[in-house]
Write a protein that holds these residues in place. Structure first.
Motif, mmCIF file in Angstrom:
data_model
loop_
_atom_site.group_PDB
_atom_site.id
_atom_site.type_symbol
_atom_site.label_atom_id
_atom_site.label_comp_id
_atom_site.label_asym_id
_atom_site.label_seq_id
_atom_site.Cartn_x
_atom_site.Cartn_y
_atom_site.Cartn_z
ATOM 1 N N PRO A 9 43.367 29.169 19.626
ATOM 2 C CA PRO A 9 42.108 29.707 20.159
ATOM 3 C C PRO A 9 41.220 30.288 19.074
ATOM 4 C CG PRO A 9 43.973 31.114 20.749
ATOM 5 C CD PRO A 9 44.549 29.874 20.143
ATOM 6 N N SER A 10 41.811 30.623 17.910
ATOM 7 C CA SER A 10 41.040 31.209 16.812
ATOM 8 C C SER A 10 40.491 30.156 15.854
ATOM 9 C CB SER A 10 41.921 32.196 16.034
ATOM 10 O OG SER A 10 43.065 31.538 15.504
ATOM 11 N N LEU A 11 40.663 28.874 16.175
ATOM 12 C CA LEU A 11 40.165 27.811 15.298
ATOM 13 C C LEU A 11 38.638 27.939 15.177
ATOM 14 C CD1 LEU A 11 40.932 25.228 13.706
ATOM 15 C CD2 LEU A 11 40.513 23.941 15.802
ATOM 16 N N SER A 12 38.167 28.109 13.943
ATOM 17 C CA SER A 12 36.733 28.332 13.697
ATOM 18 C C SER A 12 36.023 26.992 13.578
ATOM 19 C CB SER A 12 36.535 29.154 12.424
ATOM 20 O OG SER A 12 37.173 30.406 12.530
ATOM 21 N N LEU A 13 35.333 26.591 14.622
ATOM 22 C CA LEU A 13 34.644 25.308 14.666
ATOM 23 C C LEU A 13 33.138 25.514 14.582
ATOM 24 C CD1 LEU A 13 36.671 23.710 17.595
ATOM 25 C CD2 LEU A 13 36.910 23.149 15.174
ATOM 26 N N GLN A 14 32.475 24.580 13.892
ATOM 27 C CA GLN A 14 31.020 24.573 13.826
ATOM 28 C C GLN A 14 30.525 23.138 13.954
ATOM 29 O OE1 GLN A 14 29.805 26.375 10.127
ATOM 30 N NE2 GLN A 14 29.890 28.448 10.948
ATOM 31 N N ASP A 15 29.374 22.972 14.603
ATOM 32 C CA ASP A 15 28.786 21.642 14.636
ATOM 33 C C ASP A 15 28.046 21.394 13.321
ATOM 34 O OD1 ASP A 15 26.306 22.935 14.810
ATOM 35 O OD2 ASP A 15 26.145 22.649 16.972
ATOM 36 N N LEU A 16 27.407 20.234 13.187
ATOM 37 C CA LEU A 16 26.766 19.885 11.922
ATOM 38 C C LEU A 16 25.515 20.714 11.638
ATOM 39 C CD1 LEU A 16 27.175 16.000 11.946
ATOM 40 C CD2 LEU A 16 28.558 17.717 10.762
ATOM 41 N N ARG A 17 25.033 21.459 12.640
ATOM 42 C CA ARG A 17 23.902 22.361 12.426
ATOM 43 C C ARG A 17 24.365 23.769 12.067
ATOM 44 N NH1 ARG A 17 21.173 21.417 18.121
ATOM 45 N NH2 ARG A 17 23.394 21.629 18.576
ATOM 46 N N GLY A 18 25.673 23.950 11.978
ATOM 47 C CA GLY A 18 26.202 25.254 11.623
ATOM 48 C C GLY A 18 26.393 26.188 12.796
ATOM 49 N N GLN A 19 26.230 25.681 14.018
ATOM 50 C CA GLN A 19 26.393 26.517 15.205
ATOM 51 C C GLN A 19 27.875 26.592 15.600
ATOM 52 O OE1 GLN A 19 23.794 28.268 16.584
ATOM 53 N NE2 GLN A 19 22.777 27.445 14.752
ATOM 54 N N PRO A 20 28.362 27.783 15.946
ATOM 55 C CA PRO A 20 29.772 27.906 16.343
ATOM 56 C C PRO A 20 30.064 27.165 17.643
ATOM 57 C CG PRO A 20 28.603 29.967 16.724
ATOM 58 C CD PRO A 20 27.648 29.082 15.986
ATOM 59 N N VAL A 21 31.240 26.608 17.725
ATOM 60 C CA VAL A 21 31.691 25.875 18.911
ATOM 61 C C VAL A 21 33.024 26.464 19.357
ATOM 62 C CG1 VAL A 21 32.416 23.637 19.834
ATOM 63 C CG2 VAL A 21 30.523 23.758 18.188
ATOM 64 N N PRO A 22 33.149 26.955 20.588
ATOM 65 C CA PRO A 22 34.433 27.527 21.040
ATOM 66 C C PRO A 22 35.532 26.466 21.050
ATOM 67 C CG PRO A 22 32.637 28.063 22.551
ATOM 68 C CD PRO A 22 32.107 27.029 21.630
ATOM 69 N N ALA A 23 36.690 26.837 20.568
ATOM 70 C CA ALA A 23 37.820 25.902 20.557
ATOM 71 C C ALA A 23 38.167 25.452 21.978
ATOM 72 C CB ALA A 23 39.027 26.554 19.889
ATOM 73 N N GLU A 24 38.002 26.331 22.954
ATOM 74 C CA GLU A 24 38.332 25.995 24.342
ATOM 75 C C GLU A 24 37.484 24.841 24.876
ATOM 76 O OE1 GLU A 24 40.633 27.383 26.692
ATOM 77 O OE2 GLU A 24 41.532 28.017 24.803
ATOM 78 N N SER A 25 36.309 24.619 24.278
ATOM 79 C CA SER A 25 35.431 23.555 24.765
ATOM 80 C C SER A 25 36.010 22.170 24.512
ATOM 81 C CB SER A 25 34.057 23.670 24.103
ATOM 82 O OG SER A 25 34.136 23.376 22.711
ATOM 83 N N LEU A 26 37.030 22.067 23.667
ATOM 84 C CA LEU A 26 37.651 20.775 23.390
ATOM 85 C C LEU A 26 38.596 20.344 24.501
ATOM 86 C CD1 LEU A 26 38.471 21.067 19.575
ATOM 87 C CD2 LEU A 26 36.485 20.008 20.658
ATOM 88 N N LYS A 27 38.963 21.259 25.373
ATOM 89 C CA LYS A 27 39.917 20.922 26.422
ATOM 90 C C LYS A 27 39.249 20.130 27.535
ATOM 91 C CE LYS A 27 42.956 24.891 25.623
ATOM 92 N NZ LYS A 27 43.623 26.071 26.235
ATOM 93 N N GLY A 28 40.056 19.365 28.264
ATOM 94 C CA GLY A 28 39.566 18.618 29.404
ATOM 95 C C GLY A 28 39.556 17.124 29.219
ATOM 96 N N GLN A 29 39.759 16.643 27.996
ATOM 97 C CA GLN A 29 39.784 15.224 27.705
ATOM 98 C C GLN A 29 40.915 14.926 26.721
ATOM 99 O OE1 GLN A 29 37.888 13.499 29.844
ATOM 100 N NE2 GLN A 29 36.416 12.594 28.453
ATOM 101 N N TRP A 30 41.381 13.685 26.749
ATOM 102 C CA TRP A 30 42.229 13.214 25.662
ATOM 103 C C TRP A 30 41.352 13.088 24.415
ATOM 104 C CZ3 TRP A 30 47.389 12.882 26.244
ATOM 105 C CH2 TRP A 30 47.896 12.794 27.534
ATOM 106 N N LEU A 31 41.837 13.547 23.290
ATOM 107 C CA LEU A 31 41.063 13.526 22.057
ATOM 108 C C LEU A 31 41.738 12.629 21.020
ATOM 109 C CD1 LEU A 31 40.167 17.323 21.660
ATOM 110 C CD2 LEU A 31 38.715 15.498 22.581
ATOM 111 N N LEU A 32 41.063 11.532 20.669
ATOM 112 C CA LEU A 32 41.477 10.719 19.530
ATOM 113 C C LEU A 32 40.889 11.392 18.296
ATOM 114 C CD1 LEU A 32 40.800 7.126 20.905
ATOM 115 C CD2 LEU A 32 43.033 8.126 20.422
#
Length: 240
Positions: free
Chosen positions: A91-114
């Protein structure tokens, strides 16, 4: 009239024995505090049991699908390496999109991720894996809407324009930056290899559960995906 005795009309006069008998009273027992507490505890236990049964019913399809894939393993052995136990998305994984905006790690849930882990400069081997990632999703046919493509970039260098254009075409790849050390604490390569040599599969609950071999065969990876999605058909739904 004065001096007369009052009586209820029609009532028989009591006999001398009845007149001399002492009065008796019936006392009904009162509920004991211990018994009341026991009944309350019994109701509480019954309520907890009902709650556990509801949770068990909801979790049964997920547990059954994992049991089927990990234990029974229908139609032969998996091509990729199953990760046991699975590793939860930090949950503490620090994610950012290419514009430098933070992205919550929880938002990755809900799909299979390749998932691919590739540096921003993306050499020819990286391009081949990105192409395979795109083709794999398309090969899944009607099940492809249950799968997202994720590229984790462990540095802050800009992506080459031609690579960015390629991953943005069609259904775009989700490109997120994350510190290399945090990615390495979650995903692991095979011994003697690097993270950039594998395709990692993350399940809809955010758990890393499979790693492809180095230089994976797309048709064999697809068979693993087919089996996984079929095993999870009772609870896995398209879209986040």
């Amino acid at each position: 009239m004065s001096g007369s005795k009052s009586s209820v009309p029609g009532a028989a006069a009591p006999s001398p024995e009845q007149a001399d008998a002492p009065l008796s009273f019936t006392v009904h027992s009162q509920p004991q505090p211990g018994a009341m507490a026991g009944a309350a505890n019994a109701q509480q236990r019954a309520g907890r049991l009902r709650m556990l049964l509801v949770v068990a019913v909801c979790a049964a399809p997920v547990l059954a699908s994992y049991f089927t894939f990990y234990v029974l393993q229908p139609r032969g052995k998996a091509y990729g390496e199953l990760i046991t136990p699975t590793v939860d998305l930090p949950p503490s994984l620090s994610l950012q999109d290419l514009r430098g905006q933070p992205v919550p790690a929880e938002s990755l849930k809900g799909q299979w991720l390749l998932t691919l882990v590739q540096d921003a400069h993306c050499d020819s081997a990286c391009e081949r894996l990105l192409f395979m990632q795109r083709q794999l999703r398309e090969m899944m046919g009607k099940e492809r809407d249950k799968i997202d493509k994720l590229w984790l970039v462990p540095d802050d260098q800009p992506l080459r324009p031609e690579v960015l254009a390629a991953v943005s075409a069609g259904v775009p790849v989700t490109v997120l930056r994350a510190p290399r050390a945090q990615i390495q604490a979650w995903l692991k390569p095979a011994e003697g290899h690097g993270l950039n040599e594998h395709l990692f599969l993350i399940d809809p609950m955010g758990r890393w559960m499979m790693r492809s071999p180095v230089q994976p065969d797309p048709s064999k990876v697809k068979k693993d995906l087919d089996r996984l999605i079929k095993a999870n058909a009772g609870w896995d739904k398209p879209g986040r």
